[in-house]
Design an enzyme around this catalytic site. Structure first.
Site, short mmCIF file in Angstrom:
data_model
loop_
_atom_site.label_atom_id
_atom_site.label_comp_id
_atom_site.label_asym_id
_atom_site.label_seq_id
_atom_site.Cartn_x
_atom_site.Cartn_y
_atom_site.Cartn_z
N GLU A 20 0.89 -1.17 0.00
CA GLU A 20 0.00 0.00 0.00
C GLU A 20 0.92 1.21 0.00
OE1 GLU A 20 -3.11 -0.53 -0.60
OE2 GLU A 20 -2.96 -2.69 -0.21
N HIS A 156 -7.41 -3.96 0.02
CA HIS A 156 -6.54 -2.78 0.09
C HIS A 156 -5.78 -2.69 1.41
CE1 HIS A 156 -7.81 -1.46 -3.79
NE2 HIS A 156 -9.06 -1.44 -3.42
#
Length: 185
Positions: A20, A156
């Site tokens: 990320e 995510h």
């Protein structure tokens, strides 16, 4: 470095990585989280995870997407402090990611920043799924997980996405081992 479609070797370590970041540009944005899953002979044999202090503010739209806040990374190690542990985890593995150019590009750039070399053979689960499971409208991680019944509870977030991508890798490798496939991409 080019991505290759190696003949399946059950003893080979595949390190499925997801990161990320603060945005999508490796030369300006920074990593906020790394998740990695080591797969050998279709089995997960180890996992590695770290939040990373990006040394800059995480934009609101990224916080909304990932759930990773500035507070969460405030006390996290900077990239230079996790680099050795990540390299140790990689070992002689093949670097695997869904859209491998993104994750590999960020990792290579972060290593370049600390004057270190980062070179691994790489494999893309997105390209592999397109090749071996053609005909889907979308090859995004979320869509493929939905189609193949793969759990993606915390999309995510790096380790969750790496675990899901590892399951896609297993689908690809099962087809590759059936085919005895050997071709450079």
């Amino acid at each position: 470095m080019k991505a290759f479609d190696y003949r399946f070797d059950p003893e080979q370590d595949y390190v499925v990585v997801d990161i990320e970041t603060t945005g999508s540009w490796s030369n300006g944005d920074r990593i906020t989280e790394i998740g990695a899953v080591k797969v050998r002979n279709h089995c997960v044999v180890d996992e590695w995870h770290s939040l990373v202090n990006p040394q800059r503010s995480i934009p609101a739209k990224i916080v909304q997407l990932t759930g990773i806040t500035n507070e969460m990374v405030g006390d996290a190690p900077v990239f230079a402090e996790v680099a050795d542990r990540f390299m140790e985890f990689m070992g002689d593995g093949i670097f695997v990611a869904h859209n491998v150019s993104f994750d590999y590009g960020f990792m290579a750039y972060e290593f370049e920043r600390i004057a270190r070399r980062f070179r691994f053979p790489k494999l893309c689960t997105c390209a592999g799924m397109r090749r071996r499971y053609p005909g889907h409208k979308s090859y995004g991680l979320g869509k493929l997980c939905e189609i193949y019944g793969i759990s993606l509870d915390n999309h995510h977030r790096a380790l969750c996405d790496a675990r899901a991508s590892a399951q896609l890798l297993n689908l690809i490798n099962k087809k590759r081992s059936e085919e005895g496939y050997r071709e450079a991409a």
